[in-house]
Design a protein around this motif. Structure first.
Motif: not given
Ligand SMILES: Cc1cc2nc3c(=O)[nH]c(=O)nc-3n(C[C@H](O)[C@H](O)[C@H](O)COP(=O)(O)OP(=O)(O)OC[C@H]3O[C@@H](n4cnc5c(N)ncnc54)[C@H](O)[C@@H]3O)c2cc1C
Length: 404
Positions: A209-223, A233-239
């Motif tokens: 899946v992909t996580l997106r937040a304003d101003g942050i490069k989208p992150v793709f992988g598992d959550m 993985p991708i929630a940690l990257t977003l954090s």
């Protein structure tokens, strides 16, 4: 040359080992050196990532340019060589992650300990450094029950994550007293709490899946869905990218990133065509993980007991849009007790990137997580501690005048 190394973690042990010809004394306020190393990489210690320098820097979240020099003087291959030379055999796994061959983080601690001792380092446990006073070109280092004079001081006191390991952030107060700015520390690589209650799906892994937040490069992988929100993985990257963001903030999850909204709408049309007389709650099994379907239905707003054949074109389209952009509100995180790393620390503008020496106080050096640098998971953070420790130790041991 007398050098005080404050903090006996990865950075402190490396700094003490590389301060050649000096007499380093490591002051550590807990009962053991390298307490955090034991829990690093789930007890296996992913100590570096054997990638090229460009890839390494792409994985640094904060102040990558500051690290360029230290990383070129102490590469991932150097980290492997240092451990090998000090009795720790190593191996490289998926994603170029390097581990001790034994899978025991304690072997990394032993090797760094050996490296420090081979340079004559003395280790003083239970020494909580309370104050560092510059005087006559040197320093008085004060601890409970005594004080001592040194020519150089290397601060390797870590950040604030997992304070049980000794990295409690207490040293930031004395660093500020020395005139340095400390960028406000915040937890990074940490579980994110959501306003939406997802606990009914706790333990569910959403793959690709992909996580997106304003101003942050989208992150793709598992959550992963947790009791309080999202991790994996991708929630940690977003954090990490959002570590300094004020809560609440919105993130959008794309559950089907390989399809456009139009393609997904076509897919729904086909899927619905096969189950026209079923209720909508039973029509999405082929598309979404079962445990997540109730959340999608609740947000969609179409009664889950309605028959598929009653769903309008507009409703179907809005479902496709929802699956492509499922909104979550981040209201907090699991905090320093559970954060892998700290974002924030000593402002790198006040530190020489080549030597790690303070630009404000001559003879004072910084290394490791105490600095305002942090990276993603994969061995990068530990390597930063080794590389900056190596630079600080090497230059602190040089005679005055050589280190600028
Ligand atoms: C659970 C977990 C898993 C991790 N996994 C990985 C991984 O797999 N790969 C990776 O690259 N990174 C990982 N990390 C991050 C990595 O471990 C750290 O970034 C790195 O160890 C930091 O090293 P350091 O020496 O800078 O700081 P620390 O290890 O925090 O050392 C600082 C030391 O200073 C001491 N100290 C603090 N204040 C004082 C004082 N006033 N007086 C005396 N002593 C003091 C502390 O007790 C501590 O021993 C992980 C972190 C955690 C918490």
């Amino acid at each position: 040359m007398k050098i005080a190394v404050i903090g006996g973690g990865a950075a402190g042990l490396t700094a003490a080992g590389s301060a050649k010809g000096a007499k380093p004394i490591i002051f550590e306020h807990t009962d053991k050196i390298g307490k955090k190393i034991y829990i690093t990489g789930k007890g296996r210690c992913n100590f570096t990532n054997v990638c090229d320098s460009q890839t390494f820097l792409q994985n640094v979240v904060t102040n990558a340019p500051f690290l360029r020099s230290a990383l070129s003087c102490f590469t991932p291959d150097d980290a492997v060589a240092l451990l090998n030379a000090n009795g720790c055999k190593t191996k490289v796994e998926r994603g170029r992650r390097a581990f001790p061959r034994s899978d025991k983080a304690s072997d990394v601690t032993k090797a760094l300990h050996r490296y420090a001792e081979s340079n004559g380092a003395e280790i003083r446990l239970y020494h909580d450094i309370k104050e560092i006073v510059p005087n006559n070109g040197g320093f008085t280092v004060k601890y409970i029950g005594g004080e001592e004079s040194f020519d150089r001081v290397i601060m390797c006191t870590g950040g604030m994550s997992y304070p049980v390991t000794g990295s409690d952030g207490s040293a930031f107060a004395l660093i500020k007293k020395l005139g340095h700015t400390v960028v406000s520390p915040s937890p990074s690589l940490v579980e994110l709490y959501t306003q939406e209650d997802l606990s009914a799906a706790e333990g569910l892994t959403l793959k690709n899946v992909t996580l997106r937040a304003d101003g942050i490069k989208p992150v793709f992988g598992d959550m992963m869905i947790t009791d309080n929100g999202i991790s994996g993985p991708i929630a940690l990257t977003l954090s990490a990218y959002a570590a300094r963001r004020a809560c609440p903030y919105r993130v959008h999850m794309d559950l089907k990133p390989a399809m456009t909204v139009g393609e997904l709408d076509d897919r729904l049309l086909r899927d619905f065509g096969l189950v026209l007389n079923k209720q909508v709650k039973n029509a999405l099994d082929a598309l979404l993980p079962k445990a997540f379907i109730p959340f999608v239905l609740k947000t969609w707003g179409v009664q889950s007991s309605r028959q598929v054949n009653s769903v309008t074109k507009n409703e179907r389209r809005s479902l496709a849009e929802l699956i492509k952009s499922f909104a979550l509100t981040i209201v907090g995180n699991a905090g320093f007790d559970h954060a892998v790393v700290t974002s924030g620390g000593v402002d790198v503008k006040q530190v020489n990137p080549k030597t790690m020496e303070s630009r404000l106080v001559r003879g004072l050096y910084f290394a490791g997580e105490v600095l305002d640098v942090d990276a993603l998971t994969g061995g990068y953070n530990f390597h930063i501690a080794l590389a900056t420790g190596y630079a600080a130790g090497t230059f602190a041991a040089k005679e005055q005048g050589q280190n600028i």
